[in-house]
Design an enzyme around this catalytic site. Structure first.
Site, PDB file in Angstrom:
ATOM      1  N   ASN A  77      30.281 -48.023 -18.512  1.00  0.00           N
ATOM      2  CA  ASN A  77      30.956 -47.672 -17.265  1.00  0.00           C
ATOM      3  C   ASN A  77      29.975 -47.743 -16.097  1.00  0.00           C
ATOM      4  O   ASN A  77      28.778 -47.567 -16.293  1.00  0.00           O
ATOM      5  CB  ASN A  77      31.545 -46.261 -17.354  1.00  0.00           C
ATOM      6  CG  ASN A  77      32.894 -46.254 -18.036  1.00  0.00           C
ATOM      7  OD1 ASN A  77      33.734 -47.115 -17.781  1.00  0.00           O
ATOM      8  ND2 ASN A  77      33.118 -45.288 -18.916  1.00  0.00           N
ATOM      9  N   CYS A 134      37.555 -50.695 -23.637  1.00  0.00           N
ATOM     10  CA  CYS A 134      37.795 -49.269 -23.459  1.00  0.00           C
ATOM     11  C   CYS A 134      38.811 -48.862 -24.513  1.00  0.00           C
ATOM     12  O   CYS A 134      39.501 -49.710 -25.084  1.00  0.00           O
ATOM     13  CB  CYS A 134      38.325 -49.025 -22.048  1.00  0.00           C
ATOM     14  SG  CYS A 134      38.599 -47.303 -21.597  1.00  0.00           S
ATOM     15  N   HIS A 135      38.910 -47.566 -24.784  1.00  0.00           N
ATOM     16  CA  HIS A 135      39.911 -47.130 -25.767  1.00  0.00           C
ATOM     17  C   HIS A 135      41.070 -46.383 -25.123  1.00  0.00           C
ATOM     18  O   HIS A 135      41.866 -45.748 -25.814  1.00  0.00           O
ATOM     19  CB  HIS A 135      39.247 -46.233 -26.834  1.00  0.00           C
ATOM     20  CG  HIS A 135      38.404 -45.131 -26.260  1.00  0.00           C
ATOM     21  ND1 HIS A 135      37.059 -45.048 -26.485  1.00  0.00           N
ATOM     22  CD2 HIS A 135      38.713 -44.101 -25.459  1.00  0.00           C
ATOM     23  CE1 HIS A 135      36.569 -43.998 -25.865  1.00  0.00           C
ATOM     24  NE2 HIS A 135      37.554 -43.409 -25.229  1.00  0.00           N
ATOM     25  N   HIS A 174      41.153 -47.857 -16.534  1.00  0.00           N
ATOM     26  CA  HIS A 174      41.380 -46.448 -16.223  1.00  0.00           C
ATOM     27  C   HIS A 174      42.547 -46.235 -15.256  1.00  0.00           C
ATOM     28  O   HIS A 174      42.873 -45.101 -14.930  1.00  0.00           O
ATOM     29  CB  HIS A 174      40.118 -45.771 -15.665  1.00  0.00           C
ATOM     30  CG  HIS A 174      39.057 -45.569 -16.695  1.00  0.00           C
ATOM     31  ND1 HIS A 174      37.907 -44.844 -16.441  1.00  0.00           N
ATOM     32  CD2 HIS A 174      38.951 -45.993 -17.976  1.00  0.00           C
ATOM     33  CE1 HIS A 174      37.141 -44.836 -17.519  1.00  0.00           C
ATOM     34  NE2 HIS A 174      37.756 -45.528 -18.460  1.00  0.00           N
ATOM     35  N   ARG A 204      46.956 -25.011 -11.944  1.00  0.00           N
ATOM     36  CA  ARG A 204      48.291 -25.506 -12.299  1.00  0.00           C
ATOM     37  C   ARG A 204      48.224 -26.734 -13.195  1.00  0.00           C
ATOM     38  O   ARG A 204      48.990 -26.852 -14.159  1.00  0.00           O
ATOM     39  CB  ARG A 204      49.059 -25.825 -11.026  1.00  0.00           C
ATOM     40  CG  ARG A 204      50.419 -26.469 -11.250  1.00  0.00           C
ATOM     41  CD  ARG A 204      51.055 -26.818  -9.915  1.00  0.00           C
ATOM     42  NE  ARG A 204      52.230 -27.659 -10.059  1.00  0.00           N
ATOM     43  CZ  ARG A 204      52.838 -28.263  -9.043  1.00  0.00           C
ATOM     44  NH1 ARG A 204      52.394 -28.094  -7.797  1.00  0.00           N
ATOM     45  NH2 ARG A 204      53.898 -29.027  -9.265  1.00  0.00           N
TER      46      ARG A 204
END
Length: 447
Positions: A148, A170-171, A200, A283
């Site tokens: 990354n 990437c996974h 992402h 939240r």
């Protein structure tokens, strides 16, 4: 037989997992693993552990170690990169602690954001050195890039070394699909999906379940209903600090589910992490400073695991969902597979800029990797991706043109940074980070 070189093999846990996946393939039992790292202690640990793993799985693989990059790459068929420039300490800590002094909080800080920009500036030159060596000693090898910031790296390699056969891996696509299957209580084997976007920030354009009559059921209504009823997301099975509330909330607003974890995604947009809104943090269950905490846990866990591995006669291995072994197996044997990979955008997503890094479904066979084209991504998703692509673009332009001003411009346009800081603060923070990272940056970026 195939030669697979690992650059950054001192990342022993990751190296162990990819090696184990490869050795679980019957056709790859005689591969040669070349392990290269500048940290001799960790390189020796990796050599011992990989050797024991090969012995445990009953394979005939060879294990060789190198501290010289070009020697390790000579005649390689596959090159796996899995390093972190500057490590957890000092660079990762710096990327978190300095922004906090300005009131800018992060969770992972390795993709975009001020942390991702800095990581890109110190990482890409080393990836370029690998690509340059590959052009000289293994020009036909495939670069499996696990470092990354994935999109910045992939874009930058494609600009400067377009003939290098690369894929960013990437996974998040397959991993998120498994998470959603668990929430829905449906076996992942019964689910199919079509996904695409940028690393992402790719979205499931379709997410469906196969029916007994051969038709497919759209699962989005069930996901929306489950979230509104408070059934989803279910508690994390791997990290109690992390939830999926951010991604489910964004699904309600955008209509589609995003691939990367909620802790990551919360810092790609300006909506969730705000210095004066602790209610939002609570939240949506956002774990601030998650990456440093995770690093310390991994370091502590690895020290214990490494001792156990080094003392053990055998190593028990459970296959992972990483794509590396699929790629190696398909290229070596010709048996086709489908993965999700990151590539410079050569028309694969026509709605996104030319040459930016995109993540798409990819066919792999004996001739290599063949990205597919994805059309008609909803405009709201494309618009959101572009907010991150702007940051990636300016970071890549800074690297290509050796122009430090573009580092500041990238920080200006980052959605989370701009939502929290004014221009003077962004300029001052960027300068502070460039000074702090001086020993890890290319000369042109040093202050």
């Amino acid at each position: 037989m195939a030669i697979i070189t690992f650059i950054g093999a001192g990342s022993t846990v990751f190296t162990k997992n990819l090696v184990g996946d490869i050795l679980c393939r019957e056709a790859l039992k005689d591969v040669t693993f070349r392990l290269m790292d500048i940290d001799l202690k960790r390189l020796i640990e990796s050599e011992i552990i990989v050797g024991k793993l090969a012995s445990t799985l009953g394979k005939g693989a060879k294990v060789e170690t190198f501290t010289d990059q070009r020697q390790a790459l000579d005649c390689a068929d596959f090159v796996v990169v899995c390093f972190q420039i500057g490590g957890y300490e000092p660079c990762t800590l710096t990327d978190f602690e300095l922004p906090k002094k300005y009131g800018l909080r992060q969770t992972i800080a390795d993709t975009v954001g001020i942390g991702g920009i800095m990581r890109g500036i110190r990482t890409v030159p080393h990836l370029w050195s690998i690509a340059d060596d590959m052009m000289h000693v293994c020009p036909n090898a495939i670069l499996l890039q696990y470092v990354n910031p994935m999109a910045i790296n992939t874009w930058a390699i494609g600009e400067k070394y377009p003939s290098v056969r690369q894929v960013g891996l990437c996974h998040s696509v397959q991993g998120t699909a498994e998470e959603l299957a668990r929430d829905l209580d449906i076996p992942i084997s019964e689910i199919r999906y079509l996904c695409g976007g940028i690393n992402h920030m790719a979205f499931y354009k379709t997410f469906e379940r196969r029916q007994e009559d051969g038709s497919y059921q759209d699962l989005y209504p069930a996901l929306r209903r489950g979230y509104k009823d408070g059934l989803f997301p279910k508690p994390s099975t791997w990290n109690p600090r992390c939830t999926n509330k951010v991604r489910y909330e964004m699904m309600l607003r955008l209509g589609y589910f995003v691939t990367e974890s909620s802790e990551h995604f919360s810092e790609y947009v300006p909506y969730f992490i705000k210095s004066d809104r602790s209610d939002l943090i609570e939240r949506f269950g956002i774990p601030l400073d998650e990456y440093p905490i995770r690093c310390l846990e991994q370091i502590e866990r690895w020290e214990e695991e490494a001792k156990n591995y080094l003392d053990a006669d055998q190593i028990i291995f459970k296959p992972t969902n990483e794509y590396a072994s699929d790629i190696v197996n398909s290229v070596v044997t010709g048996e086709p597979s489908v993965i999700y990979g990151n590539f410079p955008n050569l028309g694969y997503i026509p709605q996104l800029p030319h040459k930016c890094a995109v993540e798409v479904s990819t066919l792999v066979d004996e001739t290599g990797l063949h990205p597919t084209v994805l059309h008609d991504i909803p405009p709201q998703l494309i618009a959101l991706m572009r907010t991150n692509i702007n940051v990636q673009d300016l970071t890549v332009q800074a690297l290509l043109n050796e122009n430090p001003e573009h580092i500041y411009h990238a920080a200006m346009l980052d959605p989370h940074t701009a939502a929290e800081l004014d221009l003077d603060q962004i300029w001052s923070l960027t300068r502070d980070l460039l000074i702090a990272h001086k020993d890890w940056l290319p000369e042109w970026a040093q202050i």
